[in-house]
Design an enzyme around this catalytic site. Structure first.
Site, PDB file in Angstrom:
ATOM      1  N   SER A   1       1.111   5.163  -0.078  1.00  0.00           N
ATOM      2  CA  SER A   1       0.316   6.363   0.151  1.00  0.00           C
ATOM      3  C   SER A   1       1.059   7.640  -0.211  1.00  0.00           C
ATOM      4  O   SER A   1       0.556   8.742   0.038  1.00  0.00           O
ATOM      5  CB  SER A   1      -0.115   6.429   1.624  1.00  0.00           C
ATOM      6  OG  SER A   1      -0.911   5.315   1.961  1.00  0.00           O
TER       7      SER A   1
ATOM      8  N   LYS B   1       0.878  -1.165   0.000  1.00  0.00           N
ATOM      9  CA  LYS B   1       0.000   0.000   0.000  1.00  0.00           C
ATOM     10  C   LYS B   1       0.913   1.212   0.000  1.00  0.00           C
ATOM     11  O   LYS B   1       1.644   1.449   0.967  1.00  0.00           O
ATOM     12  CB  LYS B   1      -0.905   0.035   1.225  1.00  0.00           C
ATOM     13  CG  LYS B   1      -1.770   1.294   1.267  1.00  0.00           C
ATOM     14  CD  LYS B   1      -2.376   1.555   2.627  1.00  0.00           C
ATOM     15  CE  LYS B   1      -3.079   2.916   2.621  1.00  0.00           C
ATOM     16  NZ  LYS B   1      -3.513   3.330   3.971  1.00  0.00           N
TER      17      LYS B   1
ATOM     18  N   GLY C   1      -2.765   4.234  -2.092  1.00  0.00           N
ATOM     19  CA  GLY C   1      -3.086   4.557  -0.720  1.00  0.00           C
ATOM     20  C   GLY C   1      -3.974   5.767  -0.545  1.00  0.00           C
ATOM     21  O   GLY C   1      -4.131   6.253   0.567  1.00  0.00           O
TER      22      GLY C   1
ATOM     23  N   VAL D   1      -6.598   1.414  -1.123  1.00  0.00           N
ATOM     24  CA  VAL D   1      -6.959   1.521   0.292  1.00  0.00           C
ATOM     25  C   VAL D   1      -7.148   3.006   0.539  1.00  0.00           C
ATOM     26  O   VAL D   1      -6.174   3.754   0.659  1.00  0.00           O
ATOM     27  CB  VAL D   1      -5.869   0.928   1.202  1.00  0.00           C
ATOM     28  CG1 VAL D   1      -6.273   1.066   2.671  1.00  0.00           C
ATOM     29  CG2 VAL D   1      -5.606  -0.531   0.853  1.00  0.00           C
TER      30      VAL D   1
END
Length: 333
Positions: free
Chosen positions: A204, A202, A228, A245
């Protein structure tokens, strides 16, 4: 090293049994799972906010209420104990209780990703094993960062390798430089992507060039890249990311799943129009107002947001009005 070796030898037989099979016949824009992949991360995952009562206790009844509403949205799964779950503010027993609560409420065909990253390798292994025992499908492991000056590529590769060796469930790397001040180096990601129990990252950071390189250079690995943030979701999909996510999914879960669907269908103009409407609300509940903003906006859409744990402070009245106007200006309120 001795601890992870002992755990790995005792837990490895359970590893294959705990990997969940890919969920079906979705035709993806991003690279479809290869023949060796045992886990399909394609789709949208909300990183759940942790509800607190006015007395600052975890409110499990409100958590279950939010979960019932999320059950009607076609998420691939849920993330617990990420940054938006106020993970650093939870006691060890609360972290486990949250995982237990969510797993009991979550349909079996949806993945549960649980944040298990700690500052030490030993503590991360211990928490990862505990979360696996409670039903987590994947461990989301954030970069240790307190001694960030010592967190070289070599140190991080060793850390994640030991965790993955010992973990009875697959591991997803988690790089969130806005919170940690540390970006997991690309060379470390590419090395770790070769580990059979590290299935993705993930990311971000929002560096699309970096994400594209990750996808490009791990095509031969059983490794998937997750965006992310909702602010760069479409761009990530265009470069081959598997899913997202996204904090905004706590609020606008259905539109984000629709964006996922449009990208996979190749309906780029519709996807771009929808992405444009998501950028400002996403910025508002991440970089601009953070978790207090996220929780306030959740309440406007029928979810329980409630207070944050101190020292996170609630929004001021002018901030609330600015947040509301951002959602209104983009047609969400």
């Amino acid at each position: 090293m001795a601890l992870s070796t002992r755990l790995a030898s005792s837990l490895r037989p359970a590893l294959a049994a705990l990997h969940r099979a890919a969920p079906g016949q979705r035709q993806g824009l991003s690279t479809p799972p290869g023949p060796g992949q045992t886990l399909d991360l394609r789709g949208i995952f909300p990183p759940l906010a942790t509800p607190f009562s006015p007395m600052q206790e975890v409110d499990y009844a409100q958590l279950e209420g939010n979960l019932r509403r999320y059950a009607s949205i076609p998420f691939r799964g849920l993330v617990v104990l990420g940054s938006n779950g106020e993970y650093p503010y939870l006691a060890p027993h609360e972290r486990l209780d949250v995982v237990r609560c969510v797993r009991q409420a979550l349909p079996k065909d949806r993945l549960l990703l649980a944040g298990s990253g700690c500052e030490s390798t030993q503590a991360t292994i211990k928490l990862t094993v505990s979360m696996a025992e409670l039903g987590a499908d994947v461990a989301l492991v954030v970069t240790p960062c307190y001694y960030r000056g010592a967190m070289t590529s070599a140190a991080l590769v060793q850390h994640y390798t030991e965790v993955a060796d010992a973990s009875p469930i697959p591991v997803v790397l988690y790089s969130v430089p806005a919170n940690t001040g540390l970006d997991l180096p690309l060379e470390a990601v590419l090395t770790l992507a070769q580990h059979p129990n590290i299935v993705g990252i993930k990311d971000s950071g929002g560096d699309i060039t970096r994400m594209g390189l990750m996808v490009h250079k791990t095509q031969q690995e059983d490794f998937q890249v997750l965006a992310g943030s909702a602010g760069f979701l479409l761009a990530s999909y265009a470069l081959g990311a598997s899913g997202g996510v996204c904090a905004l999914a706590n609020i606008l879960g259905t539109p984000l799943c629709q964006l996922d669907h449009l990208c996979r269908e190749g309906r780029w103009q519709e996807a771009r129009d929808l992405q444009h409407r998501l950028i400002e609300p996403n910025t508002a509940v991440t970089r601009q107002f953070g978790i207090p903003g996220l929780k306030k906006a959740m309440e406007w859409f029928g979810y329980y947001g409630g207070p944050c744990r101190v020292p996170l402070a609630p929004l001021s009245s002018p901030q609330v009005e600015k947040l509301r106007s951002t959602f209104s200006a983009n047609g969400w309120l």
